[in-house]
Design an enzyme around this catalytic site. Structure first.
Site, PDB file in Angstrom:
ATOM      1  N   ASP A 178      31.580  34.032  -6.007  1.00 34.29           N
ATOM      2  CA  ASP A 178      30.794  34.922  -5.151  1.00 34.29           C
ATOM      3  C   ASP A 178      30.536  34.309  -3.773  1.00 34.29           C
ATOM      4  O   ASP A 178      30.369  35.036  -2.779  1.00 34.29           O
ATOM      5  CB  ASP A 178      29.430  35.226  -5.784  1.00 34.29           C
ATOM      6  CG  ASP A 178      29.487  35.595  -7.244  1.00 34.29           C
ATOM      7  OD1 ASP A 178      30.294  35.000  -7.987  1.00 34.29           O
ATOM      8  OD2 ASP A 178      28.702  36.459  -7.669  1.00 34.29           O
TER       9      ASP A 178
ATOM     10  N   ASP B 284      22.921  32.308  -1.868  1.00 36.57           N
ATOM     11  CA  ASP B 284      23.177  33.699  -1.490  1.00 36.57           C
ATOM     12  C   ASP B 284      22.560  34.094  -0.154  1.00 36.57           C
ATOM     13  O   ASP B 284      22.182  35.256   0.055  1.00 36.57           O
ATOM     14  CB  ASP B 284      22.687  34.632  -2.600  1.00 36.57           C
ATOM     15  CG  ASP B 284      23.614  34.598  -3.804  1.00 36.57           C
ATOM     16  OD1 ASP B 284      24.833  34.506  -3.601  1.00 36.57           O
ATOM     17  OD2 ASP B 284      23.111  34.649  -4.947  1.00 36.57           O
TER      18      ASP B 284
END
Length: 387
Positions: A160, A100
């Protein structure tokens, strides 16, 4: 679902919503300049935390959006203080052993570099891109999402990550080194070959065999069941395809965007606020995930920049309709009610199938707040995105 029977957000409503969004950030500066916001609110108010979560870039992104909207020095100084924190974090590798890095460094440091040409922001974001590409797995051709590199129980990608790839596109443009873009392209090629089902719903995660690199099976870590369509995952598909189309102009991404977006819209309930999983619709008492709609709107408005006039008009119209639903039903306009932007988000709803820890249900979430503000900004001007 046919959206044309619903009203669009008016210009006056947009202006009011933008003013409320800026004010929410302004009210937060006292508590969240030296601290960061927790990933989700608790009873609609965010606890304080250090810069250690995957979500911390979103609050800084809100600060930069408020700076763009106002030019006020208070937002600039807070944003730059956060840049110092993000540079320290990557230099000391503080909780960065995951994929991330884009969520962390694009709305914080890439934004600061684009807005101010701040060299520390550039340094931090390029170091984050260097860190991100270390998670690329040659066997399988993807960026491993979580866990120790090569671990069989985490040898997987997740949808994601389409929003982490822009950090790599930016890093190649900024450094002149094609290695970042090359890895982004290899990852998205692999991801799109497995996460999009024949009906254009999406898997949340997909596993690979660490010995052969062959894809094995899709599961959901946050959706209702392995074969359901987790609403936020579908939204990551909408926005991720739009961004990768911007950077590559690959016609496959545009065609997939149309189908993935249509699935998202077609499965909305009658009040247009998605449930946390598309297994649920009108009449269900399951919680909503307003953040999914905010993310999808941003993707639709980005793609509107890259298609013909007629398709762009439809995307903008549909976005304004979905935004009106968010403004009317979910937006925070009174700091006494919440220090977030967007109510009725869901971080993680636990089920017997997904096994995730339930938290942040029917709360504000950091990414929902950010993408809501970004969507308002996109509707207000021709915005250069941080992604």
């Amino acid at each position: 679902m046919e959206l044309t029977r619903y009203p669009e957000l008016t210009d006056a409503e947009l202006t009011t919503a933008m003013n409320h969004a800026v004010q929410q950030v302004r009210c937060g500066l006292q508590d969240y300049t030296d601290n960061m916001k927790y990933p989700n609110s608790v009873n609609n108010f965010y606890p304080l935390m250090d810069n250690t979560e995957w979500t911390n870039g979103f609050w800084t992104g809100e600060v930069w959006l408020a700076y763009e909207a106002t030019g006020e020095e208070c937002f600039k100084q807070t944003g730059l203080k956060h840049v110092d924190s993000f540079l320290d974090r990557v230099n000391r590798n503080i909780v960065l052993d995951h994929h991330d890095l884009g969520f962390l460094y694009s709305p914080s440091c890439v934004a600061a570099y684009k807005l101010l040409k701040d060299e520390k922001a550039k340094e931090a974001a390029l170091k984050a891109a260097d860190k991100l590409i270390t998670r690329f797995q040659e066997k399988g051709g993807f960026i491993q999402a979580w866990g120790p590199l090569g671990a069989k129980d985490n040898y997987r990608l997740i949808i994601d990550c389409l929003l982490n790839l822009p950090l790599l596109y930016w890093a190649s443009e900024t450094s002149g080194d094609p290695k970042y873009r090359d890895i982004a392209l290899r990852h998205i090629h692999t991801a799109l070959s497995v996460v999009i089902r024949p009906d254009y719903s999406t898997y949340h995660t997909y596993f690979f065999d660490p010995q052969t690199g062959l894809p094995t099976h899709g599961v959901s870590h946050q959706g209702n069941r392995n074969e359901s369509a987790w609403a936020r995952g579908q939204a990551w598909g909408v926005y991720g395809l739009a961004i990768s189309y911007k950077y590559t102009r690959d016609p496959q991404y545009l065609e997939l965007f149309r189908h993935v977006t249509a699935y998202f819209i077609d499965h909305l309930p009658s009040d247009l606020i998605p449930y946390w999983d598309f297994d649920f619709s009108d009449g269900s008492d399951e919680p909503r995930d307003s953040s999914a709609s905010a993310i999808a709107i941003c993707g639709m408005l980005e793609m509107a920049k890259h298609v013909d006039e007629e398709e762009a008009r439809q995307l903008i119209r549909d976005s304004r309709i979905l935004m009106k639903a968010l403004v009317d039903r979910c937006a925070v306009s009174d700091p006494a009610c919440s220090n977030g932007q967007l109510l009725h988000s869901t971080y993680c709803r636990s089920t017997p199938t997904n096994g995730c820890r339930e938290h942040g249900v029917d709360e504000c979430c950091a990414w929902g707040d950010y993408f809501y503000f970004e969507a308002l900004t996109r509707l207000s001007k021709d915005w250069e995105m941080y992604w």
